[in-house]
Write an enzyme that holds these catalytic residues in place. Structure first.
Site, mmCIF file in Angstrom:
data_model
loop_
_atom_site.group_PDB
_atom_site.id
_atom_site.type_symbol
_atom_site.label_atom_id
_atom_site.label_comp_id
_atom_site.label_asym_id
_atom_site.label_seq_id
_atom_site.Cartn_x
_atom_site.Cartn_y
_atom_site.Cartn_z
ATOM 1 N N ILE A 133 1.205 -1.326 0.095
ATOM 2 C CA ILE A 133 -0.536 0.412 0.164
ATOM 3 C C ILE A 133 1.200 1.230 0.282
ATOM 4 C CG2 ILE A 133 -2.145 1.160 0.963
ATOM 5 C CD1 ILE A 133 -3.055 -1.067 2.596
ATOM 6 N N LYS A 202 5.378 0.238 13.145
ATOM 7 C CA LYS A 202 4.381 0.856 11.997
ATOM 8 C C LYS A 202 4.038 2.367 12.248
ATOM 9 C CE LYS A 202 4.077 -2.903 9.910
ATOM 10 N NZ LYS A 202 3.395 -4.113 9.907
#
Length: 436
Positions: A133, A202
């Site tokens: 992504i 993340k």
């Protein structure tokens, strides 16, 4: 056509896919880059191990020698050391670096970016968050002229698969985890995933980029999914929610502790009509809220060799183009503004609290008194009698209480006081409610 020497550190599932595509798709990559990408060395632990599709003469156990003379270094070995020192060495030598190492970036983002800036080269890391992504470049570059206020996402495919199976199949946690391992969605040791640590790394990277301030994994409040049960999933469903492990980064302008940034990971309730509730299986999705752009969502494959290789090669082409065209390399994304990273107690949220209480007169009154004294407003109370009680034991009931918005500190004090009440047999679950 000019050639760019590419060295790779590590050759696992993703590395093998990256190397194969560089070797097999050389002409296409050259057209997009403006230079031919020549894979000159692949540093591995065991050079004698056969790696299909990769010529044996490219394999070496000498990572420093692999870096020497490279224009681009791809780091896919993972871990903190020696990856950190090798990346710094590559940057100092004038090589641009592409990495998927979320753990290292979450610990040393500012240091590595500064090193790249000093060397006037690039450090790209699209593959470190959410696999294929595109999210790093949209947040850091495409929205650079806007003001991002919140980033909320499902950034770990393992936990999303487990929670999705629990919701759709009615499974408890353990069988869902075993199935994820059998299908290759979970590691033999899944601690980093189910404990929320992978998502926390993340979240740190996303917060640093979105809010232009140093954020490390130590700044992220983390709660995993090991405590989520089938009963919690069913209770959530009855209330119109689904449970997802969310990474949330947001700007807090009016918190009790002053302005700052929050980064956190926890299982939360989402309304079933929220866009992230429909993200199933091992997929990832990131929901971004910005002042001018409004609401944006990025969705796709969050892990796996081929999807992650796609993100790595996108970065390789990007840094290769810059090598061809020239010009200054890095710019400091992460330390433009130093804002405090606030504790989770500073956020404003909502709770759903499930209590196992003794079914006596006045119990509800005792419970609501606690909320009133902490100035926490109740939105909904649902009571269900517990069934299958052994004969001769006191009957119990399940109370499900949803609150209005309040500070996490006040809500946590409320929970602690509820757990201490003599009319409460057990505190079954506490989940935050997001997406309203």
């Amino acid at each position: 056509m000019k050639s760019l020497h590419v060295a790779m550190l590590g050759c696992g599932v993703v590395g093998t896919e990256v190397a194969r595509r560089i070797l097999e798709n050389g002409d296409d990559l050259a057209q997009r880059t403006g230079a031919r990408l020549e894979l000159t060395a692949v540093a591995v632990r065991d050079a004698d191990k056969e790696r299909p599709g990769i010529p044996a003469e490219l394999l070496t156990t000498d990572a420093q020698a692999a870096i020497a003379g490279a224009d681009i270094v791809i780091e896919l070995m993972g871990g903190i050391e020696p990856a950190r020192e090798l990346i710094l060495a590559a940057l100092r030598s004038g090589a641009s670096v592409v990495t998927a190492n979320k753990a290292l970036l979450a610990e040393s983002y500012g240091e590595l970016m500064q090193a790249a800036d000093s060397a006037e080269v690039r450090l790209e890391h699209e593959a470190a968050v959410a696999g294929a992504i595109p999210i790093i470049r949209p947040v850091g570059d495409s929205l650079a002229g806007d003001r991002i206020t919140r980033v909320m996402g499902i950034v770990n495919g393992t936990t999303n698969y487990i929670l999705d199976q629990m919701d759709s199949e009615g499974w408890d946690f353990d069988p869902a985890l075993r199935t994820a391992q059998e299908l290759g969605f979970a590691e033999a040791d899944p601690t980093a995933d189910i404990g929320g640590h992978d998502a926390a790394a993340k979240a740190a990277i996303l917060a640093a980029i979105a809010f232009h301030t140093p954020v490390t994994i130590d700044d992220v409040d983390v709660e995993g999914i090991t405590g989520v049960t089938a009963d919690m999933i069913e209770t959530a469903r009855a209330q119109g929610f689904t449970i997802k492990l969310l990474a949330i980064c947001e700007e807090l302008a009016d918190s009790p502790e002053g302005p700052g940034v929050s980064a956190r990971v926890y299982p939360a309730l989402l309304p079933r009509d929220h866009v992230l509730s429909g993200v199933g299986g091992a997929f990832n999705a990131v929901f971004v809220e910005a002042e001018a752009a409004g609401e944006l969502m990025f969705y796709g494959q969050g892990a796996g060799g081929a999807p992650t290789a796609s993100a790595v090669l996108g970065d390789v082409v990007s840094v290769g183009r810059r090598k061809v065209l020239g010009g200054r390399g890095q710019y400091e994304r992460a330390v433009a503004v130093r804002r405090p990273v606030l504790p989770i107690s500073a956020i404003t949220t909502r709770y759903q609290i499930t209590l196992d209480v003794f079914d006596r007169p006045g119990v509800l009154s005792r419970v609501t008194e606690v909320f009133a004294s902490e100035q926490v407003s109740i939105e909904l109370v649902q009571q269900t009698q517990v069934v299958d009680e052994p004969e001769g034991t006191e009957q119990r009931a399940k109370l499900v209480i949803a609150t209005h918005s309040g500070t996490d500190a006040a809500l946590r004090r409320t929970v602690d006081r509820l757990a201490a009440l003599d009319v409460v047999n057990a505190l079954t679950s506490v989940l935050r409610i997001e997406g309203h």
